[in-house]
Design a protein around this motif. Sequence first.
Motif, short mmCIF file in Angstrom:
data_model
loop_
_atom_site.label_atom_id
_atom_site.label_comp_id
_atom_site.label_asym_id
_atom_site.label_seq_id
_atom_site.Cartn_x
_atom_site.Cartn_y
_atom_site.Cartn_z
N GLU A 82 -27.14 -88.55 -50.11
CA GLU A 82 -26.08 -87.60 -50.92
C GLU A 82 -26.47 -88.02 -52.13
OE1 GLU A 82 -22.99 -89.82 -48.43
OE2 GLU A 82 -22.05 -89.12 -50.03
N ARG A 137 -20.51 -79.29 -56.04
CA ARG A 137 -21.33 -79.46 -54.50
C ARG A 137 -21.96 -80.96 -54.02
NH1 ARG A 137 -26.04 -75.27 -53.49
NH2 ARG A 137 -27.75 -76.72 -54.63
N GLN A 150 -19.89 -77.73 -50.90
CA GLN A 150 -19.04 -76.51 -52.06
C GLN A 150 -17.28 -76.94 -52.24
OE1 GLN A 150 -20.63 -75.26 -54.53
NE2 GLN A 150 -19.09 -74.82 -55.11
N THR A 167 -31.24 -80.38 -45.10
CA THR A 167 -30.28 -80.71 -46.34
C THR A 167 -28.75 -80.40 -46.05
OG1 THR A 167 -31.56 -81.29 -48.10
CG2 THR A 167 -29.52 -80.44 -48.56
N TYR A 181 -24.39 -79.21 -47.21
CA TYR A 181 -23.75 -79.26 -48.51
C TYR A 181 -22.53 -79.16 -48.49
CZ TYR A 181 -28.58 -77.44 -50.19
OH TYR A 181 -29.80 -77.37 -50.87
N SER A 198 -24.60 -82.70 -52.07
CA SER A 198 -25.84 -82.38 -51.01
C SER A 198 -25.62 -83.73 -50.48
CB SER A 198 -26.62 -81.96 -52.41
OG SER A 198 -26.80 -81.11 -52.63
N CYS A 199 -26.73 -83.44 -49.76
CA CYS A 199 -26.96 -84.40 -48.20
C CYS A 199 -28.45 -84.29 -47.31
CB CYS A 199 -25.59 -85.24 -47.13
SG CYS A 199 -26.18 -85.89 -45.73
N ALA A 200 -29.32 -84.83 -48.04
CA ALA A 200 -30.48 -84.22 -47.50
C ALA A 200 -31.11 -85.34 -46.50
CB ALA A 200 -31.34 -84.60 -49.04
#
Length: 122
Positions: free
Chosen positions: A6, A19, A81, A77, A79, A21-23
Amino acid sequence: QVHMVESGGGLVQAGGSLRLSCAASESIFSVRTMGWYRQAPGKQRELVASVNSSSTANYADSVKGRFTIARDNAKNTMYLQMNSLKPEDTAVYYCNAIISVPRYQNRWFNVWGQGTQVTVSS
């Protein structure tokens, strides 16, 4: 093992945006569900938003109209927002994914991110 990493948390004033993110650590073969949870101090972890294999999204009532969950399949990924943030959105946010990967196509992994702090000041 598959990992989710994250990023994107931080401190923001009420009314602001962030925002998250989680990859995934490797390519995703298929998705059963992906989602974002949060846990505020002294409270239970709650589901904020989720998206299923058909890309249908669901949101907690408290964030509807303000938060948007999205997936970028090419980047493996997910997201979140977050707009019009409120002090009550302050929490540690965790991503979760139930996914399979190419090297284990018939196995589902239930994977959590490490958590990222979101703090909204009034």
